[in-house]
Design an enzyme around this catalytic site. Structure first.
Site, short mmCIF file in Angstrom:
data_model
loop_
_atom_site.label_atom_id
_atom_site.label_comp_id
_atom_site.label_asym_id
_atom_site.label_seq_id
_atom_site.Cartn_x
_atom_site.Cartn_y
_atom_site.Cartn_z
N ASP A 163 11.12 -3.79 -3.35
CA ASP A 163 11.03 -3.07 -2.11
C ASP A 163 11.77 -1.64 -2.41
OD1 ASP A 163 10.50 -5.66 -1.44
OD2 ASP A 163 11.26 -5.41 0.53
N LYS A 231 5.49 -1.29 4.00
CA LYS A 231 6.43 -1.93 4.91
C LYS A 231 7.13 -0.88 5.67
CE LYS A 231 11.11 -4.03 4.03
NZ LYS A 231 12.13 -4.67 3.10
N LYS A 267 4.13 -5.46 5.65
CA LYS A 267 5.45 -6.29 5.98
C LYS A 267 6.24 -5.33 6.81
CE LYS A 267 9.91 -7.60 3.60
NZ LYS A 267 10.90 -7.68 2.51
#
Length: 331
Positions: A163, A231, A267
């Site tokens: 991430d 995300k 996400k």
């Protein structure tokens, strides 16, 4: 759940290659991103609010709760994290409710790079992924060589997913090609010795991007650069995931898929704490991109406290009694 970059079909690869001119120069990329349709803020917020009123009952609710549990990236990202805390979180991810072994496992455990090896060992044989934040999370204020080293270290330690955070300063300054090239280089740093890749989730920190138009632009930019997931947030700022922003990102992956044939996951992270909220997001996914995205391969919740509320609601559906927070573990 896949842990390597998908092998695109010939048609998808061809359509993606046909967009190479878009990223050939800073000017070309700017023209493309600013040529995307402007976001109707009022319409977007109204659509998100309408989807949030949908009701899910009985059997469908039980299915949705299990689905939400299976989509969670169970997270601990604190300066006080210890190997013991990470192992305990892994145990909870494997067996969220010790009194009910039918409870699904979570999708991933998300930790800092120095805790990846601990999590990997604790999750051996479970099928749960290890996700690691990298690239000077959460601020992203570091030189590129430092970010690349951070990523490579996490991958070498066994991370299945990375991430990363974008350079919001560069993006807001209009240096789009710089952000694009950084994502591409981080993606390459996700390459393992065997040639496979850790999945790359690109964090925008949407609460700092100022406008919905910027969220649409950065979504396309990241997908063009090779993001496997986009995300919303780090969970470390005042404004994290919101329904309108997540809806906008879902629309972006839908349109990107229609244009290129390449599927990208979404996400939302930060601030999603209740079962009611999680179910609203699942309705949004179903209504915007369809059932194909209703798996942990393509949709995740970045959360630390959401799991406990899902477990309490699951127990209530099974027993008719609401057990309360004293009957679930505290992370």
């Amino acid at each position: 759940m896949p842990t390597t970059v998908p092998a695109y079909g010939k048609e998808a690869a061809g359509r993606l290659a046909s967009m190479a001119d878009v990223t050939a120069s800073d000017g070309a990329l700017r023209r493309f991103l600013h040529g995307l349709p402007g976001v109707d803020a009022v319409g977007l917020q109204a659509r998100a609010a309408t989807l949030g009123t949908r009701s899910i009952k009985t059997t469908a609710k039980a299915y949705a709760i299990d689905l939400a549990i299976s989509m969670i990236d169970l997270t601990t990202l604190e300066g006080a994290d210890t190997p013991g805390k990470v192992r305990a979180l892994c145990a909870k991810g494997i067996n969220p409710d010790p009194l009910d072994r039918t409870t699904p496992k979570v999708a991933a455990i998300c930790v800092y790079p120095d805790m990846v090896a601990t999590a990997k060992e604790a999750l051996t044989g479970s099928g749960i992924h290890v996700a690691s934040v990298a690239t000077a999370f959460p601020a992203g204020r570091a030189a590129l060589p430092v970010k690349l080293a951070d990523t490579r270290d996490a991958v070498a330690a066994g991370a299945d997913e990375i991430d990363m955070v974008i350079d919001r300063g560069a993006f807001l300054s209009g240096r789009y090609l710089s952000v694009f090239e950084e994502i591409k280089q981080i993606k390459e740093a996700c390459r393992r010795e065997d040639g496979s890749y850790a999945h790359l989730k690109v964090i925008f920190e949407t609460g700092e991007l100022q406008t919905y138009d910027n969220v649409r632009r950065v979504s396309w930019l990241a997908m063009l650069a090779g993001a496997d997931f986009i995300k919303t947030s780090t969970g470390k700022v005042a404004v994290n995931a919101t329904p309108p922003v997540t809806l906008l990102m879902l629309e972006a992956v839908r349109d990107f898929h229609a244009t290129t044939g390449v599927q990208v996951g979404v996400k939302p992270a930060g601030g999603i704490r209740t079962t009611k909220d999680a179910l609203k997001y699942l309705v949004m996914v179903n209504e915007t991109v369809g059932e194909e995205w209703l798996t942990a391969d393509w949709f995740r919740f970045g959360a630390s406290s959401l799991l406990n509320d899902l477990l309490m609601q699951r127990q209530k559906l099974g027993t008719g009694r609401y057990s309360g927070p004293d009957y679930v573990t505290v992370d």
